[in-house]
Design a protein around this motif. Sequence first.
Motif, PDB file in Angstrom:
ATOM      1  N   GLN A  50       2.077  45.668  34.194  1.00 59.64           N
ATOM      2  CA  GLN A  50       3.247  45.252  34.726  1.00 59.64           C
ATOM      3  C   GLN A  50       3.566  43.818  34.219  1.00 59.64           C
ATOM      4  O   GLN A  50       4.693  43.245  34.156  1.00 59.64           O
ATOM      5  N   ASN A  51       2.424  43.134  33.532  1.00 60.04           N
ATOM      6  CA  ASN A  51       2.493  41.652  33.124  1.00 60.04           C
ATOM      7  C   ASN A  51       1.762  41.820  31.523  1.00 60.04           C
ATOM      8  O   ASN A  51       0.716  41.293  31.424  1.00 60.04           O
ATOM      9  N   PRO A  52       2.746  42.312  30.726  1.00 61.37           N
ATOM     10  CA  PRO A  52       1.972  42.367  29.372  1.00 61.37           C
ATOM     11  C   PRO A  52       1.960  40.900  28.681  1.00 61.37           C
ATOM     12  O   PRO A  52       2.670  40.194  29.188  1.00 61.37           O
ATOM     13  N   ARG A  53       0.767  40.756  27.872  1.00 57.62           N
ATOM     14  CA  ARG A  53       0.626  39.746  27.198  1.00 57.62           C
ATOM     15  C   ARG A  53       1.003  39.679  25.812  1.00 57.62           C
ATOM     16  O   ARG A  53       0.585  39.984  24.935  1.00 57.62           O
ATOM     17  N   THR A  54       2.324  39.448  25.691  1.00 58.12           N
ATOM     18  CA  THR A  54       3.130  39.244  24.505  1.00 58.12           C
ATOM     19  C   THR A  54       3.380  38.001  23.791  1.00 58.12           C
ATOM     20  O   THR A  54       3.635  37.864  22.755  1.00 58.12           O
ATOM     21  N   LYS A  55       2.796  36.868  24.493  1.00 57.99           N
ATOM     22  CA  LYS A  55       3.060  35.458  23.970  1.00 57.99           C
ATOM     23  C   LYS A  55       1.695  35.084  23.542  1.00 57.99           C
ATOM     24  O   LYS A  55       0.643  35.381  23.996  1.00 57.99           O
ATOM     25  N   LYS A  56       1.756  34.109  22.358  1.00 59.41           N
ATOM     26  CA  LYS A  56       0.394  33.734  22.224  1.00 59.41           C
ATOM     27  C   LYS A  56       0.276  32.087  21.935  1.00 59.41           C
ATOM     28  O   LYS A  56       1.476  31.416  21.901  1.00 59.41           O
ATOM     29  N   ILE A  57      -0.720  31.660  22.359  1.00 65.63           N
ATOM     30  CA  ILE A  57      -0.780  29.971  22.519  1.00 65.63           C
ATOM     31  C   ILE A  57      -2.253  29.803  21.626  1.00 65.63           C
ATOM     32  O   ILE A  57      -3.072  30.463  21.246  1.00 65.63           O
ATOM     33  N   GLY A  58      -2.017  28.624  20.803  1.00 73.72           N
ATOM     34  CA  GLY A  58      -3.151  28.080  19.985  1.00 73.72           C
ATOM     35  C   GLY A  58      -3.326  26.525  20.217  1.00 73.72           C
ATOM     36  O   GLY A  58      -2.613  26.147  20.196  1.00 73.72           O
ATOM     37  N   PHE A  59      -4.563  26.292  20.513  1.00 79.87           N
ATOM     38  CA  PHE A  59      -4.948  24.800  20.532  1.00 79.87           C
ATOM     39  C   PHE A  59      -6.275  24.539  20.057  1.00 79.87           C
ATOM     40  O   PHE A  59      -7.341  25.497  20.225  1.00 79.87           O
ATOM     41  N   ARG A  60      -6.853  23.263  19.729  1.00 80.28           N
ATOM     42  CA  ARG A  60      -8.068  22.967  19.574  1.00 80.28           C
ATOM     43  C   ARG A  60      -9.031  22.651  20.643  1.00 80.28           C
ATOM     44  O   ARG A  60      -8.579  21.991  21.476  1.00 80.28           O
ATOM     45  N   MET A  61     -10.085  23.216  20.599  1.00 79.97           N
ATOM     46  CA  MET A  61     -11.131  22.990  21.545  1.00 79.97           C
ATOM     47  C   MET A  61     -12.685  22.644  20.930  1.00 79.97           C
ATOM     48  O   MET A  61     -12.947  23.223  19.608  1.00 79.97           O
TER      49      MET A  61
END
Length: 55
Positions: free
Chosen positions: A6-17
Amino acid sequence: MGRPTQNPRTKKIGFRMSPKEIDDIQKCADTMGTQRVNAVVEGIELLKKKLNIKE
């Protein structure tokens, strides 16, 4: 494809760690028996509760 949700993960995020931060997330995920993304999502939920953030 994966299981229906019911809550598909269609977005992507990127950051440095830092390597330590990534290692900490991996340790949490391993302890939870899940993937890193799920450990991060659980951490966000805990932070929202601590900060009293509602939906």
